[in-house]
Design an enzyme around this catalytic site. Structure first.
Site, mmCIF file in Angstrom:
data_model
loop_
_atom_site.group_PDB
_atom_site.id
_atom_site.type_symbol
_atom_site.label_atom_id
_atom_site.label_comp_id
_atom_site.label_asym_id
_atom_site.label_seq_id
_atom_site.Cartn_x
_atom_site.Cartn_y
_atom_site.Cartn_z
ATOM 1 N N HIS A 1 0.841 -1.228 0.030
ATOM 2 C CA HIS A 1 0.009 -0.159 0.139
ATOM 3 C C HIS A 1 0.842 1.364 0.206
ATOM 4 O O HIS A 1 2.085 1.342 0.520
ATOM 5 C CB HIS A 1 -0.969 -0.004 1.244
ATOM 6 C CG HIS A 1 -0.435 -0.097 2.502
ATOM 7 N ND1 HIS A 1 0.103 -1.196 2.992
ATOM 8 C CD2 HIS A 1 0.050 0.828 3.409
ATOM 9 C CE1 HIS A 1 0.704 -1.293 4.235
ATOM 10 N NE2 HIS A 1 0.602 0.100 4.498
ATOM 11 N N HIS B 1 0.863 5.179 1.257
ATOM 12 C CA HIS B 1 0.252 6.185 2.020
ATOM 13 C C HIS B 1 0.321 7.615 1.255
ATOM 14 O O HIS B 1 1.263 7.888 0.709
ATOM 15 C CB HIS B 1 0.832 6.477 3.340
ATOM 16 C CG HIS B 1 1.032 5.221 4.135
ATOM 17 N ND1 HIS B 1 0.145 5.088 5.262
ATOM 18 C CD2 HIS B 1 1.662 4.034 4.105
ATOM 19 C CE1 HIS B 1 0.351 4.002 5.914
ATOM 20 N NE2 HIS B 1 1.428 3.278 5.286
HETATM 21 P P1 5GP Z 1 2.003 0.151 7.496
HETATM 22 O O1 5GP Z 1 1.902 -1.134 7.194
HETATM 23 O O2 5GP Z 1 2.056 1.078 6.049
HETATM 24 O O3 5GP Z 1 3.097 0.606 8.148
HETATM 25 O O4 5GP Z 1 0.842 0.497 8.118
HETATM 26 C C1 5GP Z 1 -0.514 0.152 7.902
HETATM 27 C C2 5GP Z 1 -1.344 1.313 7.887
HETATM 28 O O5 5GP Z 1 -2.878 0.682 7.890
HETATM 29 C C3 5GP Z 1 -1.402 2.154 9.282
HETATM 30 O O6 5GP Z 1 -1.414 3.638 8.894
HETATM 31 C C4 5GP Z 1 -3.038 1.824 9.843
HETATM 32 O O7 5GP Z 1 -3.211 2.966 10.562
HETATM 33 C C5 5GP Z 1 -3.683 1.455 8.705
HETATM 34 N N1 5GP Z 1 -4.656 0.449 9.266
HETATM 35 C C6 5GP Z 1 -4.329 -0.681 9.943
HETATM 36 N N2 5GP Z 1 -5.670 -1.473 10.096
HETATM 37 C C7 5GP Z 1 -6.560 -1.078 9.250
HETATM 38 C C8 5GP Z 1 -7.776 -1.123 8.900
HETATM 39 O O8 5GP Z 1 -8.544 -2.193 9.403
HETATM 40 N N3 5GP Z 1 -8.358 -0.198 7.969
HETATM 41 C C9 5GP Z 1 -7.764 0.746 7.483
HETATM 42 N N4 5GP Z 1 -8.459 1.581 6.709
HETATM 43 N N5 5GP Z 1 -6.488 1.105 7.869
HETATM 44 C C10 5GP Z 1 -5.842 0.125 8.627
#
Ligand code: 5GP
Length: 143
Positions: A104, A106
């Site tokens: 993903h 951001h």
């Molecule tokens: P990363 O893997 O990029 O470090 O972080 C994962 C991102 O996904 C975080 O910013 C967190 O807030 C977001 N996130 C985690 N669980 C969920 C979810 O169930 N729904 C959504 N929309 N975002 C999520």
């Protein structure tokens, strides 16, 4: 060696419609929805539909498509949230800060002089997420 893609990660469940999200954009290859713990209002995640853990295993064309969607979202967030700038982040493996193991990107709208909140600091209210998703979806349609 890198672990295999886990089809039960939370974003795979969102992609299959098994869990809800505040969707702002969808096409045949990617979806974008709001982060539930936004680091700034309008913080959006662009997620390719292909099964990719991160930058290391994703098909380059799917990565390029996700980048195009991230650009669309970045431009629309200027209109939707009056952003003065946009921060793009993308994490790979735990050592790189990745928490959810489906690729993903951001897209974080930024205001001059306003710091981002720390990661995973607080869950946003559903009504705020719904309102922001509506604003961004409308700006995307007008783009
Ligand atoms: P990363 O893997 O990029 O470090 O972080 C994962 C991102 O996904 C975080 O910013 C967190 O807030 C977001 N996130 C985690 N669980 C969920 C979810 O169930 N729904 C959504 N929309 N975002 C999520």
């Amino acid at each position: 060696m890198m672990p295999a893609y886990d089809p039960n990660n939370i974003f795979a469940k969102i992609l299959r419609g098994e869990l809800p999200c505040h969707k702002v954009y969808e096409d045949d290859r990617a979806i974008a929805f709001l982060d539930i713990m936004p680091r700034a209002p309008g913080h959006t995640l662009v997620v390719p539909k292909c099964a990719a853990r991160n930058l290391f295993d994703v098909d380059p064309d799917e990565l390029a498509h996700a980048a195009k969607v991230a650009q669309k979202i970045a431009k629309a967030s200027k209109a939707a949230f009056g952003a003065d700038g946009v921060t793009i982040q993308q994490f790979n493996e735990s050592a790189g800060g990745q928490v959810v193991f489906h690729l993903h990107i951001h897209v974080i709208p930024r205001k001059e002089g306003v710091a981002m909140k720390p990661p995973a600091s607080e869950k946003e209210k559903p009504e705020t997420l719904a309102a922001n998703a509506q604003l961004l979806a409308a700006a995307l349609k007008g783009a």
